[in-house]
Design a protein around this motif. Structure first.
Motif, PDB file in Angstrom:
ATOM      1  N   THR A 122       0.821  -0.858   0.237  1.00  0.00           N
ATOM      2  CA  THR A 122      -0.108   0.439  -0.248  1.00  0.00           C
ATOM      3  C   THR A 122       0.718   1.229   0.324  1.00  0.00           C
ATOM      4  OG1 THR A 122      -2.027  -1.288   0.822  1.00  0.00           O
ATOM      5  CG2 THR A 122      -1.341   1.245   1.276  1.00  0.00           C
ATOM      6  N   ARG A 123       2.358   1.214   0.659  1.00  0.00           N
ATOM      7  CA  ARG A 123       2.879   2.397   0.504  1.00  0.00           C
ATOM      8  C   ARG A 123       3.368   2.689  -0.266  1.00  0.00           C
ATOM      9  NH1 ARG A 123       4.520   6.127   0.045  1.00  0.00           N
ATOM     10  NH2 ARG A 123       6.204   6.632   1.226  1.00  0.00           N
ATOM     11  N   ARG A 124       3.411   1.415  -0.845  1.00  0.00           N
ATOM     12  CA  ARG A 124       4.445   1.822  -3.000  1.00  0.00           C
ATOM     13  C   ARG A 124       3.351   2.296  -3.808  1.00  0.00           C
ATOM     14  NH1 ARG A 124       6.329  -3.649  -2.164  1.00  0.00           N
ATOM     15  NH2 ARG A 124       5.384  -3.890  -3.301  1.00  0.00           N
ATOM     16  N   ARG A 125       1.776   2.057  -3.366  1.00  0.00           N
ATOM     17  CA  ARG A 125       0.863   2.103  -3.832  1.00  0.00           C
ATOM     18  C   ARG A 125       0.609   3.888  -3.890  1.00  0.00           C
ATOM     19  NH1 ARG A 125      -2.300   2.322  -8.563  1.00  0.00           N
ATOM     20  NH2 ARG A 125      -4.804   3.402  -8.421  1.00  0.00           N
ATOM     21  N   ILE A 126       0.835   4.776  -2.547  1.00  0.00           N
ATOM     22  CA  ILE A 126       1.209   5.785  -2.580  1.00  0.00           C
ATOM     23  C   ILE A 126       2.013   6.218  -3.494  1.00  0.00           C
ATOM     24  CG2 ILE A 126       1.287   7.440  -0.729  1.00  0.00           C
ATOM     25  CD1 ILE A 126      -1.169   5.473   1.236  1.00  0.00           C
ATOM     26  N   ASN A 127       3.161   5.727  -3.256  1.00  0.00           N
ATOM     27  CA  ASN A 127       3.901   6.320  -3.559  1.00  0.00           C
ATOM     28  C   ASN A 127       3.597   7.269  -5.190  1.00  0.00           C
ATOM     29  OD1 ASN A 127       6.150   7.486  -2.572  1.00  0.00           O
ATOM     30  ND2 ASN A 127       6.902   4.827  -1.885  1.00  0.00           N
ATOM     31  N   THR A 128       2.739   5.922  -6.037  1.00  0.00           N
ATOM     32  CA  THR A 128       2.668   5.578  -7.593  1.00  0.00           C
ATOM     33  C   THR A 128       1.608   7.244  -7.581  1.00  0.00           C
ATOM     34  OG1 THR A 128       3.128   3.661  -8.095  1.00  0.00           O
ATOM     35  CG2 THR A 128       1.955   4.812  -9.677  1.00  0.00           C
ATOM     36  N   LEU A 129       0.973   7.015  -6.215  1.00  0.00           N
ATOM     37  CA  LEU A 129      -0.593   8.006  -6.113  1.00  0.00           C
ATOM     38  C   LEU A 129       0.406   9.964  -6.840  1.00  0.00           C
ATOM     39  CD1 LEU A 129      -3.207   6.167  -4.687  1.00  0.00           C
ATOM     40  CD2 LEU A 129      -2.882   6.680  -7.074  1.00  0.00           C
ATOM     41  N   LEU A 130       1.209   8.982  -5.735  1.00  0.00           N
ATOM     42  CA  LEU A 130       1.929  11.040  -5.379  1.00  0.00           C
ATOM     43  C   LEU A 130       2.854  11.692  -6.898  1.00  0.00           C
ATOM     44  CD1 LEU A 130       2.331  10.619  -1.989  1.00  0.00           C
ATOM     45  CD2 LEU A 130       1.051  11.774  -2.576  1.00  0.00           C
ATOM     46  N   ARG A 131       3.009  10.241  -7.243  1.00  0.00           N
ATOM     47  CA  ARG A 131       4.240  10.683  -7.899  1.00  0.00           C
ATOM     48  C   ARG A 131       3.209  11.204  -9.401  1.00  0.00           C
ATOM     49  NH1 ARG A 131       7.350   7.012  -6.957  1.00  0.00           N
ATOM     50  NH2 ARG A 131       6.243   4.716  -8.336  1.00  0.00           N
ATOM     51  N   ALA A 132       2.107  10.060 -10.158  1.00  0.00           N
ATOM     52  CA  ALA A 132       1.116  11.303 -10.881  1.00  0.00           C
ATOM     53  C   ALA A 132       0.777  12.416 -10.709  1.00  0.00           C
ATOM     54  CB  ALA A 132       0.065   9.887 -10.874  1.00  0.00           C
ATOM     55  N   ALA A 133       0.752  12.195  -9.451  1.00  0.00           N
ATOM     56  CA  ALA A 133      -0.106  13.867  -9.243  1.00  0.00           C
ATOM     57  C   ALA A 133       1.114  15.210  -9.742  1.00  0.00           C
ATOM     58  CB  ALA A 133      -0.427  13.996  -7.522  1.00  0.00           C
ATOM     59  N   GLY A 134       2.648  15.015 -10.158  1.00  0.00           N
ATOM     60  CA  GLY A 134       3.348  15.586  -9.847  1.00  0.00           C
ATOM     61  C   GLY A 134       3.782  16.491  -8.518  1.00  0.00           C
TER      62      GLY A 134
END
Length: 311
Positions: A184-196
């Motif tokens: 889940t922590r990695r998923r949040i990283n992915t979402l944050l990177r996508a948000a720019g």
């Protein structure tokens, strides 16, 4: 005064051995880094949780008034015992090439006991269920109810930043901490990177000198066991028809919100017994116990987002 185990590790009132055990607890468990401990008398704490406030109103000059009372729910938390016991063969101590080797062997025994107790406390803190284990405290999965427990969807679904914001907003206090599994922590990283650049991860040292990831003012922590690194908050929860979902928790710790309770002289109810060599067999016996439970004194001190899928 409430003490965290990090406080206990640095506090001069404990001997070096006890301070070392406390330090090990904080290294192994992200919960035990920050959970404040309040000493109680006896083995049970009874407290009230506010349910509703009195009614306020406006009145005219010389007008009448009406009295109302708020309501509160009485809660009881009884201390539980979490322990680990280990033995070390006398042969292992005597063949380690001197005093230093023998000391290292005993320290390894106590280090393993501390890790085992820490892992068990973590498991019970999040997922303890007295129905399944009468000797276990009720964990956050049981204590967080109503609007504080939010499902992604009926049968589970992927995490989104909107859902993350929603579950964080459900805990309107300072000093918030989010706990999850590593996936889940990695998923949040992915979402944050996508948000720019609109969402950033900040890196600042916390109370024990670590550099945790932060989302706004919320510290992120991964919950997993030492040794095999298996997750306590793994994808093994039932959500509707889906049996492979996980939860994310947000907590705010404090004496008026969420804290641990203990009895005895040491925070967390730490009790260390070094029995030395047994008379019945050539074994050195050691036992480590903690007498503890959790008091959630405010309904909004913690929240849970459940039904998170791995993809």
């Amino acid at each position: 005064m409430a003490l965290t185990m990090a406080d206990a590790a640095a506090y001069g009132g404990f001997d070096d051995f006890e301070s070392g055990l406390y330090k090990r607890f904080t290294e192994v468990s992200p919960v035990l880094e920050f959970l404040p401990w309040v000493q109680i008398q006896g083995n049970t704490l009874t407290f009230t949780v506010e349910d509703s406030l009195p009614t306020a109103a406006h009145r005219a000059v010389n007008g009448t008034t009406t009295s109302t009372n708020g309501t509160a729910n009485k809660q009881t938390a009884e201390l539980c015992i979490t322990y680990a016991q280990g033995q070390l063969d006398r042969y292992m101590v005597k063949t380690q090439g001197g005093q230093n080797g023998a000391v290292d062997m005993k320290l390894a025994l106590w280090d393993g006991l501390a890790q085992a107790v820490s892992n068990s406390v973590d498991q019970a803190f999040w997922e303890g269920d007295p129905v399944l284990d009468v000797n276990s405290p009720a964990g956050m999965r049981q204590l967080i109810t109503g609007n504080q427990a939010v499902a992604v969807t009926t049968n589970g679904g992927p995490l989104t930043l909107d859902l993350l914001d929603q579950i964080i907003d459900a805990v309107p206090f300072d000093g918030r901490h989010a706990f999850m599994n590593r996936s889940t922590r990695r998923r949040i990283n992915t979402l944050l990177r996508a948000a720019g650049v609109s969402v950033q991860m900040n890196m600042t040292p916390n109370e024990v000198g670590r550099m945790p990831d932060m989302y706004g003012d919320v510290e992120f922590h991964v919950v997993e066991r030492t040794g095999d690194a298996s997750s306590i908050l793994g994808f093994d929860e039932q959500c509707g028809s889906n049996a492979t979902t996980a939860s994310l928790y947000v907590c705010s710790f404090g004496e008026d919100r969420l804290h641990g309770i203990y009895a005895g002289e040491n925070p967390g109810g730490l009790d260390v017994q070094d029995f030395g060599e047994l008379q019945t067999q050539p074994q050195m016996l050691g036992r480590l116990e903690v007498y503890w439970n959790v008091a959630k004194k405010h309904d909004r001190a913690a929240s849970r987002l459940r039904g998170i899928t791995a993809a």
